[in-house]
Design a protein around this motif. Structure first.
Motif, PDB file in Angstrom:
ATOM      1  N   VAL A 199      43.612  36.543  35.241  1.00 34.96           N
ATOM      2  CA  VAL A 199      44.079  37.894  34.936  1.00 34.96           C
ATOM      3  C   VAL A 199      45.602  37.935  34.928  1.00 34.96           C
ATOM      4  O   VAL A 199      46.209  38.662  34.134  1.00 34.96           O
ATOM      5  CB  VAL A 199      43.502  38.911  35.938  1.00 34.96           C
ATOM      6  CG1 VAL A 199      44.217  40.249  35.842  1.00 34.96           C
ATOM      7  CG2 VAL A 199      42.017  39.112  35.663  1.00 34.96           C
ATOM      8  N   GLN A 200      46.236  37.154  35.804  1.00 37.33           N
ATOM      9  CA  GLN A 200      47.690  37.118  35.813  1.00 37.33           C
ATOM     10  C   GLN A 200      48.224  36.619  34.468  1.00 37.33           C
ATOM     11  O   GLN A 200      49.214  37.144  33.941  1.00 37.33           O
ATOM     12  CB  GLN A 200      48.196  36.232  36.952  1.00 37.33           C
ATOM     13  CG  GLN A 200      47.941  36.799  38.335  1.00 37.33           C
ATOM     14  CD  GLN A 200      48.740  38.062  38.607  1.00 37.33           C
ATOM     15  OE1 GLN A 200      49.886  38.166  38.187  1.00 37.33           O
ATOM     16  NE2 GLN A 200      48.142  39.015  39.300  1.00 37.33           N
ATOM     17  N   ARG A 237      46.569  36.835  31.603  1.00 35.97           N
ATOM     18  CA  ARG A 237      46.262  37.905  30.650  1.00 35.97           C
ATOM     19  C   ARG A 237      47.319  38.998  30.689  1.00 35.97           C
ATOM     20  O   ARG A 237      47.807  39.474  29.655  1.00 35.97           O
ATOM     21  CB  ARG A 237      44.899  38.513  30.967  1.00 35.97           C
ATOM     22  CG  ARG A 237      44.462  39.592  29.987  1.00 35.97           C
ATOM     23  CD  ARG A 237      43.458  40.550  30.613  1.00 35.97           C
ATOM     24  NE  ARG A 237      44.095  41.363  31.651  1.00 35.97           N
ATOM     25  CZ  ARG A 237      43.465  42.338  32.327  1.00 35.97           C
ATOM     26  NH1 ARG A 237      42.190  42.565  32.100  1.00 35.97           N
ATOM     27  NH2 ARG A 237      44.107  43.032  33.240  1.00 35.97           N
ATOM     28  N   ASP A 238      47.693  39.422  31.901  1.00 33.46           N
ATOM     29  CA  ASP A 238      48.676  40.496  32.028  1.00 33.46           C
ATOM     30  C   ASP A 238      50.044  40.069  31.507  1.00 33.46           C
ATOM     31  O   ASP A 238      50.760  40.862  30.891  1.00 33.46           O
ATOM     32  CB  ASP A 238      48.776  40.943  33.489  1.00 33.46           C
ATOM     33  CG  ASP A 238      47.549  41.694  33.960  1.00 33.46           C
ATOM     34  OD1 ASP A 238      46.715  42.064  33.102  1.00 33.46           O
ATOM     35  OD2 ASP A 238      47.403  41.928  35.180  1.00 33.46           O
ATOM     36  N   ASN A 241      49.868  40.177  27.668  1.00 34.33           N
ATOM     37  CA  ASN A 241      49.912  41.547  27.159  1.00 34.33           C
ATOM     38  C   ASN A 241      51.290  42.178  27.342  1.00 34.33           C
ATOM     39  O   ASN A 241      51.766  42.918  26.481  1.00 34.33           O
ATOM     40  CB  ASN A 241      48.854  42.400  27.856  1.00 34.33           C
ATOM     41  CG  ASN A 241      47.448  42.056  27.401  1.00 34.33           C
ATOM     42  OD1 ASN A 241      47.247  41.498  26.330  1.00 34.33           O
ATOM     43  ND2 ASN A 241      46.458  42.378  28.217  1.00 34.33           N
ATOM     44  N   THR A 242      51.931  41.891  28.465  1.00 30.89           N
ATOM     45  CA  THR A 242      53.260  42.444  28.711  1.00 30.89           C
ATOM     46  C   THR A 242      54.274  41.904  27.714  1.00 30.89           C
ATOM     47  O   THR A 242      55.095  42.652  27.175  1.00 30.89           O
ATOM     48  CB  THR A 242      53.717  42.143  30.151  1.00 30.89           C
ATOM     49  OG1 THR A 242      52.790  42.725  31.075  1.00 30.89           O
ATOM     50  CG2 THR A 242      55.100  42.706  30.412  1.00 30.89           C
ATOM     51  N   ARG A 275      53.744  43.657  24.433  1.00 28.18           N
ATOM     52  CA  ARG A 275      54.268  45.028  24.427  1.00 28.18           C
ATOM     53  C   ARG A 275      55.789  45.026  24.304  1.00 28.18           C
ATOM     54  O   ARG A 275      56.364  45.837  23.562  1.00 28.18           O
ATOM     55  CB  ARG A 275      53.853  45.767  25.705  1.00 28.18           C
ATOM     56  CG  ARG A 275      52.385  46.154  25.750  1.00 28.18           C
ATOM     57  CD  ARG A 275      52.128  47.169  26.831  1.00 28.18           C
ATOM     58  NE  ARG A 275      52.485  46.680  28.149  1.00 28.18           N
ATOM     59  CZ  ARG A 275      51.658  46.020  28.953  1.00 28.18           C
ATOM     60  NH1 ARG A 275      50.423  45.751  28.561  1.00 28.18           N
ATOM     61  NH2 ARG A 275      52.051  45.612  30.146  1.00 28.18           N
ATOM     62  N   CYS A 324      39.570  37.705  31.318  1.00 33.15           N
ATOM     63  CA  CYS A 324      40.751  36.860  31.552  1.00 33.15           C
ATOM     64  C   CYS A 324      41.199  36.110  30.300  1.00 33.15           C
ATOM     65  O   CYS A 324      41.529  34.937  30.359  1.00 33.15           O
ATOM     66  CB  CYS A 324      40.477  35.868  32.683  1.00 33.15           C
ATOM     67  SG  CYS A 324      39.009  34.859  32.436  1.00 33.15           S
ATOM     68  N   GLY A 331      40.296  39.560  40.093  1.00 34.53           N
ATOM     69  CA  GLY A 331      40.564  40.362  38.906  1.00 34.53           C
ATOM     70  C   GLY A 331      39.673  40.091  37.712  1.00 34.53           C
ATOM     71  O   GLY A 331      39.792  40.775  36.692  1.00 34.53           O
ATOM     72  N   SER A 332      38.802  39.106  37.777  1.00 34.68           N
ATOM     73  CA  SER A 332      37.881  38.831  36.676  1.00 34.68           C
ATOM     74  C   SER A 332      36.585  38.275  37.252  1.00 34.68           C
ATOM     75  O   SER A 332      36.478  38.034  38.462  1.00 34.68           O
ATOM     76  CB  SER A 332      38.483  37.822  35.694  1.00 34.68           C
ATOM     77  OG  SER A 332      38.390  36.498  36.191  1.00 34.68           O
TER      78      SER A 332
END
Length: 307
Positions: free
Chosen positions: A69-70, A72-73, A76-77, A80, A222, A276-277
């Motif tokens: 998840v880290q 993934r984040d 995504n960041t 963005r 993830c 987180g997943s």
């Protein structure tokens, strides 16, 4: 146009969070002929005079935790930030009388759509190479001197004519084959003979397998995979993090995790994946759950049984 506006735009991008920025002429797409006509800048927007491409690094220690998840984040960041900066540059140029438009960093809505309609309207990979930011390696991604392939890119089309940077000609891929050997679903295919043959520039890429693996990871929470990005030895970021010689470590990772080898990084990566997943569910321990997922899901995808 002179170097002054080019310098101002580069400072705008680097000051806004980009790590790399380059400028390419749309003529390069036509001259090279590597991209289908309908995916070239001038076809997509005839007034374009310059393609501005820029990238943001993906810090190596988080990339090494993939799939997590880290990771993934982080992915995504970065996306963005890229889209935000592309729009801000577009508005900055428009307000000064230079018509411009942003091109989003991915260009597809979800993996299911990518499976049905592979590809995107514009490839930032070629834009980055044509603007001198890096060269495509055998893993089919851009390799840069500073960060290897651990960079996300996007582009802005502008009607402002700016002196182009020279396209990248030096291929810094060392052809070690780690990306090919360690892909969980063998989506990259290259023989030993191919690796020795400098005329063979890219590994054969099975986009369907890659997308099915991404879909499976998305279901677990993830995505994306990024293992071919993680294991690439190219990039000065490895010196920053003291990870210059990692090939053997990556090759032994899954076996080490399954066997419970007392390695600080293996333990840390398992901890990242535990939270987180649902990736590590389905076993008595997180390691067993991870093994189940990689073995069963990967096998189904390679055998063509995965829905």
């Amino acid at each position: 146009m002179g170097e002054a506006i080019k310098k101002t735009i580069r400072e705008f991008l680097l000051g806004g969070g980009a790590d790399l920025a380059g400028f390419a002429s749309p003529d390069t797409w036509d001259a090279r002929g590597e991209v289908p006509v309908e995916n070239r800048p001038r076809f997509l927007w005839p007034p374009v005079r310059t393609v501005i491409t820029f990238g943001i690094q993906m810090p190596l220690p988080i990339v090494e935790t993939t799939p997590s998840v880290q990771h993934r984040d982080l992915y995504n960041t970065c996306n963005r930030l890229l889209d935000d900066l592309a729009l801000r540059l577009t508005l900055w140029l428009n307000r000064r009388g230079h018509p411009s438009l942003p091109i989003s960093r991915d260009g597809y809505s979800r993996v299911d759509v990518l499976l049905k309609k592979p590809g995107a309207v514009f490839a930032h990979t070629y834009a980055a190479q044509y603007s001198g930011l890096g060269h495509v390696g055998i893993n089919n991604t851009i390799l840069t001197g500073k960060f290897g392939p651990r960079v996300r890119f996007t582009s802005v089309f502008t009607g402002l004519e700016i002196t182009a940077d020279p396209p990248a000609h030096d291929n810094i891929c060392i052809r070690c084959g780690a990306c090919v050997a360690l892909c969980p679903v063998q989506a990259l295919v290259m023989s030993r003979k191919d690796l020795r043959d400098k005329e063979v520039m890219l590994a054969r890429y099975d986009g369907k397998r890659c997308a099915l693996w991404a879909k499976a990871l998305t279901k677990e929470g993830c995505y994306p995979c990024g293992i071919c990005i993680k294991v690439c030895p190219v990039g000065l970021d490895r010196i920053l993090y003291g990870r210059e010689k990692t090939a053997a470590h990556y090759r032994k990772e899954m076996a080490g995790i399954y066997a419970g080898i007392d390695d600080p990084l293996y333990r840390a990566w398992t901890a990242f994946r535990r939270y987180g997943s649902t990736l590590t569910d389905g076993g008595a321990t997180p390691e067993e759950g991870l093994k189940r997922f990689f073995d069963e899901t990967g096998k189904n995808i390679m055998e063509g049984d995965h829905e």
